[in-house]
Design an enzyme around this catalytic site. Structure first.
Site, PDB file in Angstrom:
ATOM      1  N   LYS A  91       0.799  -1.197  -0.050  1.00  0.00           N
ATOM      2  CA  LYS A  91      -0.039   0.050  -0.297  1.00  0.00           C
ATOM      3  C   LYS A  91       0.890   1.293   0.004  1.00  0.00           C
ATOM      4  CE  LYS A  91      -0.229  -0.126   5.110  1.00  0.00           C
ATOM      5  NZ  LYS A  91      -0.706  -0.561   6.219  1.00  0.00           N
ATOM      6  N   ARG A 105     -10.448   0.785  15.300  1.00  0.00           N
ATOM      7  CA  ARG A 105     -10.535   1.489  13.913  1.00  0.00           C
ATOM      8  C   ARG A 105     -11.750   0.883  13.177  1.00  0.00           C
ATOM      9  NH1 ARG A 105      -4.387   2.066  11.681  1.00  0.00           N
ATOM     10  NH2 ARG A 105      -4.836  -0.046  11.028  1.00  0.00           N
ATOM     11  N   TYR A 107      18.075  29.362   7.011  1.00  0.00           N
ATOM     12  CA  TYR A 107      17.111  30.196   7.675  1.00  0.00           C
ATOM     13  C   TYR A 107      17.116  30.355   9.074  1.00  0.00           C
ATOM     14  CZ  TYR A 107      14.786  30.020   3.042  1.00  0.00           C
ATOM     15  OH  TYR A 107      14.478  30.093   1.757  1.00  0.00           O
ATOM     16  N   MET A 112      13.708  23.824   1.478  1.00  0.00           N
ATOM     17  CA  MET A 112      13.028  23.023   0.728  1.00  0.00           C
ATOM     18  C   MET A 112      13.771  22.121  -0.374  1.00  0.00           C
ATOM     19  SD  MET A 112      10.142  24.357  -1.851  1.00  0.00           S
ATOM     20  CE  MET A 112       9.151  25.344  -0.580  1.00  0.00           C
TER      21      MET A 112
HETATM   22  C1  LIG Z   1      -0.031  -1.727   6.785  1.00  0.00           C
HETATM   23  C2  LIG Z   1      -0.621  -2.888   7.258  1.00  0.00           C
HETATM   24  C3  LIG Z   1       0.289  -4.015   7.620  1.00  0.00           C
HETATM   25  C4  LIG Z   1       1.677  -3.699   7.621  1.00  0.00           C
HETATM   26  O1  LIG Z   1       2.403  -3.535   8.661  1.00  0.00           O
HETATM   27  P1  LIG Z   1       3.966  -3.284   9.075  1.00  0.00           P
HETATM   28  O2  LIG Z   1       3.721  -2.685  10.528  1.00  0.00           O
HETATM   29  O3  LIG Z   1       4.182  -2.184   7.999  1.00  0.00           O
HETATM   30  O4  LIG Z   1       4.252  -4.612   8.928  1.00  0.00           O
HETATM   31  C5  LIG Z   1      -0.564  -5.023   8.190  1.00  0.00           C
HETATM   32  N1  LIG Z   1      -1.739  -5.022   8.164  1.00  0.00           N
HETATM   33  C6  LIG Z   1      -2.654  -4.006   8.072  1.00  0.00           C
HETATM   34  C7  LIG Z   1      -3.946  -4.305   8.191  1.00  0.00           C
HETATM   35  C8  LIG Z   1      -1.963  -2.762   7.712  1.00  0.00           C
HETATM   36  O5  LIG Z   1      -3.000  -1.884   7.269  1.00  0.00           O
END
Ligand SMILES: *Cc1c(COP(=O)(O)O)cnc(C)c1O
Length: 368
Positions: free
Chosen positions: A34, A135, A264, A312
Protein backbone atom coordinates in the site's frame (compact mmCIF):
# COMPACT_ATOMS: atom_id res chain seq x y z
CA UNK A 1 21.64 18.20 -13.64
CA UNK A 2 20.62 18.28 -10.02
CA UNK A 3 21.84 15.03 -8.57
CA UNK A 4 19.23 13.68 -6.17
CA UNK A 5 18.07 10.11 -6.46
CA UNK A 6 16.13 7.20 -5.08
CA UNK A 7 17.39 3.76 -5.98
CA UNK A 8 15.23 0.70 -5.38
CA UNK A 9 17.09 -2.56 -4.84
CA UNK A 10 14.71 -5.39 -5.67
CA UNK A 11 17.26 -8.04 -4.63
CA UNK A 12 17.20 -6.56 -1.11
CA UNK A 13 13.41 -6.73 -1.20
CA UNK A 14 13.52 -10.39 -2.25
CA UNK A 15 15.96 -11.02 0.61
CA UNK A 16 13.55 -9.42 3.08
CA UNK A 17 10.68 -11.56 1.74
CA UNK A 18 12.88 -14.60 2.48
CA UNK A 19 13.42 -13.24 6.00
CA UNK A 20 9.65 -13.15 6.45
CA UNK A 21 9.55 -16.80 5.34
CA UNK A 22 12.26 -17.58 7.91
CA UNK A 23 10.17 -16.00 10.65
CA UNK A 24 6.87 -17.46 9.45
CA UNK A 25 7.65 -20.71 7.62
CA UNK A 26 4.09 -22.03 7.83
CA UNK A 27 2.13 -18.94 6.89
CA UNK A 28 1.36 -17.46 3.53
CA UNK A 29 2.73 -14.00 2.90
CA UNK A 30 0.52 -11.05 2.06
CA UNK A 31 3.14 -8.46 1.13
CA UNK A 32 1.83 -5.01 2.01
CA UNK A 33 2.53 -2.68 -0.90
CA UNK A 34 0.00 0.00 0.00
CA UNK A 35 0.95 3.67 -0.28
CA UNK A 36 2.92 2.91 -3.43
CA UNK A 37 4.92 0.28 -1.57
CA UNK A 38 5.69 2.59 1.37
CA UNK A 39 7.01 5.20 -1.06
CA UNK A 40 9.24 2.78 -2.98
CA UNK A 41 6.99 2.53 -6.05
CA UNK A 42 4.72 -0.52 -6.21
CA UNK A 43 5.43 -1.36 -9.85
CA UNK A 44 9.18 -1.05 -9.24
CA UNK A 45 8.86 -3.43 -6.31
CA UNK A 46 7.05 -6.20 -8.18
CA UNK A 47 10.31 -7.90 -9.17
CA UNK A 48 11.24 -8.15 -5.48
CA UNK A 49 7.94 -9.57 -4.21
CA UNK A 50 7.43 -12.28 -6.85
CA UNK A 51 7.68 -14.92 -4.16
CA UNK A 52 4.88 -13.43 -2.02
CA UNK A 53 1.53 -15.22 -2.08
CA UNK A 54 -0.53 -12.06 -2.38
CA UNK A 55 -0.22 -8.27 -2.25
CA UNK A 56 -2.07 -5.91 0.08
CA UNK A 57 -3.18 -2.41 -0.92
CA UNK A 58 -5.35 0.30 0.60
CA UNK A 59 -7.45 1.32 -2.36
CA UNK A 60 -8.76 0.36 -5.78
CA UNK A 61 -6.36 2.58 -7.74
CA UNK A 62 -3.41 0.81 -6.14
CA UNK A 63 -4.90 -2.59 -6.93
CA UNK A 64 -5.64 -1.76 -10.56
CA UNK A 65 -2.11 -0.44 -11.06
CA UNK A 66 -0.73 -3.77 -9.86
CA UNK A 67 -3.02 -5.75 -12.15
CA UNK A 68 -1.96 -3.49 -15.03
CA UNK A 69 1.69 -4.12 -14.13
CA UNK A 70 1.06 -7.84 -14.52
CA UNK A 71 0.54 -9.16 -10.98
CA UNK A 72 -1.74 -12.20 -11.34
CA UNK A 73 -1.81 -13.63 -7.83
CA UNK A 74 -4.36 -12.39 -5.27
CA UNK A 75 -4.56 -8.74 -4.28
CA UNK A 76 -6.28 -7.87 -1.02
CA UNK A 77 -7.97 -4.50 -0.60
CA UNK A 78 -7.30 -4.13 3.11
CA UNK A 79 -9.95 -1.47 3.64
CA UNK A 80 -12.36 -3.13 1.25
CA UNK A 81 -14.35 -1.14 -1.27
CA UNK A 82 -15.98 2.24 -0.82
CA UNK A 83 -19.07 1.82 -3.03
CA UNK A 84 -21.13 -0.84 -4.75
CA UNK A 85 -19.63 0.23 -8.08
CA UNK A 86 -16.17 -0.44 -6.66
CA UNK A 87 -17.33 -3.81 -5.38
CA UNK A 88 -18.28 -4.72 -8.95
CA UNK A 89 -14.87 -3.60 -10.21
CA UNK A 90 -13.28 -5.74 -7.50
CA UNK A 91 -15.25 -8.74 -8.75
CA UNK A 92 -14.34 -8.09 -12.38
CA UNK A 93 -10.64 -7.75 -11.51
CA UNK A 94 -10.65 -10.75 -9.20
CA UNK A 95 -9.62 -8.65 -6.18
CA UNK A 96 -10.06 -9.90 -2.65
CA UNK A 97 -11.88 -7.52 -0.32
CA UNK A 98 -11.90 -6.94 3.38
CA UNK A 99 -15.38 -6.49 4.81
CA UNK A 100 -15.26 -4.31 7.90
CA UNK A 101 -18.67 -2.64 7.82
CA UNK A 102 -22.36 -3.41 7.27
CA UNK A 103 -22.48 -1.40 4.04
CA UNK A 104 -19.74 -3.55 2.52
CA UNK A 105 -21.50 -6.69 3.67
CA UNK A 106 -24.63 -5.65 1.82
CA UNK A 107 -22.67 -5.17 -1.42
CA UNK A 108 -20.93 -8.52 -1.00
CA UNK A 109 -24.23 -10.32 -0.49
CA UNK A 110 -26.00 -8.54 -3.33
CA UNK A 111 -23.47 -9.18 -6.12
CA UNK A 112 -21.88 -12.56 -5.73
CA UNK A 113 -18.67 -13.44 -7.56
CA UNK A 114 -19.11 -15.38 -10.76
CA UNK A 115 -18.02 -18.88 -9.94
CA UNK A 116 -16.37 -19.23 -13.32
CA UNK A 117 -13.51 -17.02 -12.07
CA UNK A 118 -12.79 -19.35 -9.22
CA UNK A 119 -12.38 -22.79 -10.67
CA UNK A 120 -10.25 -24.38 -7.98
CA UNK A 121 -11.32 -22.54 -4.84
CA UNK A 122 -14.32 -20.62 -3.55
CA UNK A 123 -14.17 -16.82 -3.61
CA UNK A 124 -12.37 -15.48 -0.56
CA UNK A 125 -13.38 -12.56 1.59
CA UNK A 126 -11.48 -11.13 4.53
CA UNK A 127 -13.64 -10.43 7.55
CA UNK A 128 -12.29 -7.76 9.85
CA UNK A 129 -12.74 -8.32 13.55
CA UNK A 130 -12.16 -5.38 15.88
CA UNK A 131 -10.11 -6.82 18.73
CA UNK A 132 -9.20 -3.48 20.28
CA UNK A 133 -7.61 -1.20 17.72
CA UNK A 134 -11.06 0.38 17.49
CA UNK A 135 -10.51 1.60 13.98
CA UNK A 136 -12.22 -0.83 11.62
CA UNK A 137 -14.07 -4.07 12.05
CA UNK A 138 -17.00 -5.88 13.59
CA UNK A 139 -17.45 -6.75 17.24
CA UNK A 140 -17.08 -10.40 18.19
CA UNK A 141 -20.81 -11.07 18.00
CA UNK A 142 -21.17 -9.00 14.86
CA UNK A 143 -18.38 -10.93 13.17
CA UNK A 144 -19.97 -14.28 14.06
CA UNK A 145 -23.23 -13.17 12.51
CA UNK A 146 -21.60 -11.71 9.40
CA UNK A 147 -19.45 -14.80 8.97
CA UNK A 148 -22.54 -17.00 8.89
CA UNK A 149 -24.05 -14.85 6.15
CA UNK A 150 -20.86 -14.82 4.07
CA UNK A 151 -20.41 -18.54 4.53
CA UNK A 152 -23.97 -19.22 3.41
CA UNK A 153 -23.39 -17.04 0.35
CA UNK A 154 -20.46 -19.29 -0.59
CA UNK A 155 -17.46 -17.30 0.52
CA UNK A 156 -14.29 -18.69 2.02
CA UNK A 157 -13.50 -16.48 5.04
CA UNK A 158 -10.20 -15.12 6.33
CA UNK A 159 -10.79 -13.75 9.82
CA UNK A 160 -8.47 -10.76 10.19
CA UNK A 161 -7.54 -8.31 12.89
CA UNK A 162 -4.72 -5.91 13.67
CA UNK A 163 -2.62 -5.52 16.81
CA UNK A 164 -2.30 -2.00 18.21
CA UNK A 165 0.93 -2.58 20.15
CA UNK A 166 2.70 -5.45 18.42
CA UNK A 167 5.96 -3.46 18.51
CA UNK A 168 5.89 -3.58 22.33
CA UNK A 169 5.90 -7.34 22.95
CA UNK A 170 5.22 -7.26 26.70
CA UNK A 171 2.30 -4.84 26.48
CA UNK A 172 -0.66 -6.71 28.03
CA UNK A 173 -2.95 -5.21 25.39
CA UNK A 174 -1.46 -7.73 22.93
CA UNK A 175 -2.63 -10.59 25.12
CA UNK A 176 -6.11 -9.14 25.31
CA UNK A 177 -6.37 -8.76 21.54
CA UNK A 178 -4.89 -12.20 20.84
CA UNK A 179 -7.20 -13.88 23.35
CA UNK A 180 -10.28 -12.33 21.78
CA UNK A 181 -9.10 -13.20 18.27
CA UNK A 182 -8.36 -16.82 19.15
CA UNK A 183 -11.73 -17.14 20.86
CA UNK A 184 -13.73 -15.80 17.91
CA UNK A 185 -11.69 -17.93 15.50
CA UNK A 186 -12.37 -21.07 17.52
CA UNK A 187 -16.09 -20.35 17.65
CA UNK A 188 -16.21 -19.71 13.90
CA UNK A 189 -14.30 -22.85 13.07
CA UNK A 190 -16.46 -24.91 15.41
CA UNK A 191 -19.59 -23.62 13.73
CA UNK A 192 -18.58 -23.40 10.06
CA UNK A 193 -15.85 -26.02 9.88
CA UNK A 194 -12.11 -25.62 10.27
CA UNK A 195 -11.57 -25.48 6.52
CA UNK A 196 -14.07 -22.70 6.00
CA UNK A 197 -12.15 -20.14 8.02
CA UNK A 198 -8.54 -18.99 7.72
CA UNK A 199 -6.95 -16.34 9.94
CA UNK A 200 -4.56 -13.39 9.80
CA UNK A 201 -3.41 -11.23 12.69
CA UNK A 202 0.24 -10.25 12.28
CA UNK A 203 2.01 -7.32 10.68
CA UNK A 204 5.84 -7.19 10.72
CA UNK A 205 6.14 -6.61 14.46
CA UNK A 206 3.46 -9.20 15.18
CA UNK A 207 5.01 -11.97 13.10
CA UNK A 208 8.39 -11.40 14.76
CA UNK A 209 7.17 -10.99 18.33
CA UNK A 210 4.23 -13.41 18.36
CA UNK A 211 5.15 -16.42 16.23
CA UNK A 212 2.45 -18.51 17.92
CA UNK A 213 -0.30 -16.45 16.27
CA UNK A 214 0.97 -16.22 12.69
CA UNK A 215 -1.98 -18.36 11.52
CA UNK A 216 -2.59 -18.76 7.76
CA UNK A 217 -1.50 -15.35 6.52
CA UNK A 218 1.06 -12.86 7.78
CA UNK A 219 0.96 -9.26 6.53
CA UNK A 220 4.47 -7.79 6.58
CA UNK A 221 5.00 -4.21 5.48
CA UNK A 222 7.89 -2.22 6.92
CA UNK A 223 10.25 -5.19 7.26
CA UNK A 224 9.96 -5.90 3.53
CA UNK A 225 11.53 -2.54 2.88
CA UNK A 226 14.32 -3.12 5.37
CA UNK A 227 12.92 -1.03 8.21
CA UNK A 228 12.66 -2.41 11.71
CA UNK A 229 9.13 -2.56 13.12
CA UNK A 230 10.52 -1.97 16.62
CA UNK A 231 12.12 1.39 17.43
CA UNK A 232 14.59 -0.20 19.83
CA UNK A 233 15.75 -2.95 17.44
CA UNK A 234 18.01 -2.03 14.50
CA UNK A 235 17.13 -3.53 11.12
CA UNK A 236 20.61 -5.06 10.91
CA UNK A 237 19.85 -7.07 14.05
CA UNK A 238 16.92 -8.64 12.16
CA UNK A 239 19.07 -9.19 9.06
CA UNK A 240 16.89 -6.88 6.99
CA UNK A 241 18.41 -5.02 4.05
CA UNK A 242 17.47 -1.49 3.02
CA UNK A 243 15.54 -1.50 -0.25
CA UNK A 244 15.80 2.25 -0.77
CA UNK A 245 19.01 4.20 -1.25
CA UNK A 246 18.26 7.92 -0.94
CA UNK A 247 21.14 10.02 -2.17
CA UNK A 248 22.21 13.47 -3.30
CA UNK A 249 25.44 15.32 -4.06
CA UNK A 250 27.57 18.18 -2.83
CA UNK A 251 26.54 21.12 -5.06
CA UNK A 252 28.63 23.88 -3.48
CA UNK A 253 31.54 24.18 -1.04
CA UNK A 254 32.39 27.31 0.97
CA UNK A 255 34.95 28.40 3.54
CA UNK A 256 33.19 30.08 6.46
CA UNK A 257 34.93 32.21 9.10
CA UNK A 258 34.24 31.83 12.81
CA UNK A 259 30.90 33.44 13.65
CA UNK A 260 29.30 32.98 10.22
CA UNK A 261 25.75 31.66 10.43
CA UNK A 262 24.09 29.19 8.08
CA UNK A 263 20.58 28.92 6.67
CA UNK A 264 17.10 30.15 7.63
CA UNK A 265 16.84 31.66 11.07
CA UNK A 266 20.65 31.72 11.28
CA UNK A 267 20.28 28.85 13.67
CA UNK A 268 23.83 27.53 13.39
CA UNK A 269 27.03 29.50 13.80
CA UNK A 270 30.57 28.44 12.94
CA UNK A 271 32.71 28.13 16.07
CA UNK A 272 35.81 27.31 14.00
CA UNK A 273 36.85 28.03 10.41
CA UNK A 274 34.42 25.73 8.62
CA UNK A 275 34.35 23.98 5.27
CA UNK A 276 30.65 24.04 4.47
CA UNK A 277 28.99 21.74 1.95
CA UNK A 278 25.60 22.38 0.36
CA UNK A 279 23.73 19.15 -0.47
CA UNK A 280 21.14 18.94 -3.23
CA UNK A 281 18.25 17.62 -1.16
CA UNK A 282 15.57 19.28 0.93
CA UNK A 283 12.22 18.68 2.49
CA UNK A 284 10.50 18.90 -0.92
CA UNK A 285 12.43 15.75 -1.84
CA UNK A 286 11.26 14.02 1.32
CA UNK A 287 14.14 14.68 3.70
CA UNK A 288 12.61 15.66 7.07
CA UNK A 289 12.75 19.42 7.76
CA UNK A 290 13.18 19.11 11.50
CA UNK A 291 16.09 16.93 12.62
CA UNK A 292 18.02 16.91 15.88
CA UNK A 293 21.62 18.04 16.38
CA UNK A 294 22.66 14.40 15.98
CA UNK A 295 21.71 14.38 12.28
CA UNK A 296 24.29 13.60 9.63
CA UNK A 297 24.69 12.35 6.08
CA UNK A 298 27.27 9.80 4.92
CA UNK A 299 29.96 10.46 2.32
CA UNK A 300 33.13 8.47 1.64
CA UNK A 301 32.34 6.50 4.79
CA UNK A 302 32.37 9.66 6.91
CA UNK A 303 29.57 11.30 8.85
CA UNK A 304 28.95 14.91 7.85
CA UNK A 305 26.88 16.73 10.52
CA UNK A 306 23.89 18.66 9.21
CA UNK A 307 24.16 22.32 10.20
CA UNK A 308 21.44 24.97 9.99
CA UNK A 309 17.86 24.31 9.02
CA UNK A 310 16.98 21.88 6.27
CA UNK A 311 15.44 23.95 3.45
CA UNK A 312 13.05 23.02 0.65
CA UNK A 313 15.75 22.14 -1.89
CA UNK A 314 19.00 22.06 0.07
CA UNK A 315 20.64 21.19 3.31
CA UNK A 316 24.08 22.13 4.60
CA UNK A 317 26.75 19.98 6.21
CA UNK A 318 30.01 20.57 8.01
CA UNK A 319 32.78 18.99 5.88
CA UNK A 320 35.71 20.44 7.81
CA UNK A 321 36.86 17.04 9.01
CA UNK A 322 36.11 15.27 5.73
CA UNK A 323 38.69 16.53 3.27
CA UNK A 324 38.07 13.60 0.94
CA UNK A 325 34.57 14.92 0.31
CA UNK A 326 34.28 17.75 -2.19
CA UNK A 327 32.22 19.32 -4.92
CA UNK A 328 30.23 16.62 -6.74
CA UNK A 329 30.76 13.97 -4.09
CA UNK A 330 27.69 11.83 -3.58
CA UNK A 331 26.15 11.46 -0.15
CA UNK A 332 23.84 8.89 1.39
CA UNK A 333 20.80 10.34 3.14
CA UNK A 334 19.64 6.87 4.05
CA UNK A 335 20.29 3.36 2.79
CA UNK A 336 23.42 1.24 3.17
CA UNK A 337 25.46 2.34 6.17
CA UNK A 338 22.81 4.72 7.48
CA UNK A 339 19.36 3.26 8.05
CA UNK A 340 16.16 5.22 7.63
CA UNK A 341 15.46 4.07 11.18
CA UNK A 342 18.46 6.08 12.39
CA UNK A 343 17.30 9.15 10.47
CA UNK A 344 13.85 8.69 12.04
CA UNK A 345 15.46 8.69 15.48
CA UNK A 346 16.52 12.32 14.83
CA UNK A 347 12.93 13.32 14.15
CA UNK A 348 9.50 13.14 15.68
CA UNK A 349 8.43 10.37 13.35
CA UNK A 350 9.04 6.81 12.20
CA UNK A 351 10.88 5.02 9.41
CA UNK A 352 7.40 4.33 7.95
CA UNK A 353 6.57 8.00 7.48
CA UNK A 354 9.97 9.00 6.12
CA UNK A 355 9.78 6.30 3.44
CA UNK A 356 6.21 7.22 2.47
CA UNK A 357 7.15 10.89 2.18
CA UNK A 358 9.95 10.57 -0.33
CA UNK A 359 8.97 12.94 -3.09
CA UNK A 360 8.56 12.53 -6.81
CA UNK A 361 11.39 14.96 -7.65
CA UNK A 362 14.39 12.71 -7.01
CA UNK A 363 15.43 10.63 -10.03
CA UNK A 364 14.21 7.07 -9.65
CA UNK A 365 16.28 4.02 -10.53
CA UNK A 366 15.40 0.38 -10.09
CA UNK A 367 18.09 -2.26 -9.60
CA UNK A 368 16.91 -5.73 -10.58
C1 LIG B 1 -0.08 -1.60 6.79
C2 LIG B 1 -0.65 -2.81 7.37
C3 LIG B 1 0.16 -3.91 7.68
C4 LIG B 1 1.67 -3.87 7.59
O1 LIG B 1 2.18 -3.30 8.78
P1 LIG B 1 3.75 -3.19 9.05
O2 LIG B 1 3.83 -2.64 10.42
O3 LIG B 1 4.28 -2.23 8.04
O4 LIG B 1 4.32 -4.55 8.90
C5 LIG B 1 -0.45 -5.07 8.10
N1 LIG B 1 -1.80 -5.14 8.24
C6 LIG B 1 -2.60 -4.09 7.98
C7 LIG B 1 -4.07 -4.23 8.16
C8 LIG B 1 -2.06 -2.90 7.55
O5 LIG B 1 -2.85 -1.86 7.31
Amino acid sequence: MRNTWVEINTAALAHNVRRVRDYAPNARVLAMVKADAYGHGAAACLAGVQDADALGVACMAEALALRAAGWQKPIVLIEGVFSQAEWRVALAQNLTCVVHHETQLAWALQDLPHRAFYTDHPPTIWLKLNTGMNRLGFTANGALKVARQLHTAGYQIVLASHLANADVPDDPYNTAQITLFVDVLARLRAELGADAVQASLCNSAGLINFPEVQFDWVRPGIMLYGGSPMVDVAPQALDLRPVMQFGAAVMAVHALPVGASVGYGSRWQATRPTRLGVISVGYADGYPRVVSEAAYVLAEGMRLPIVGRVAMDMLMVDMTDAQAVGLGSTVTLWGDGLSVDTVASWTNTLNYELLCHVGTRPTRRVLT
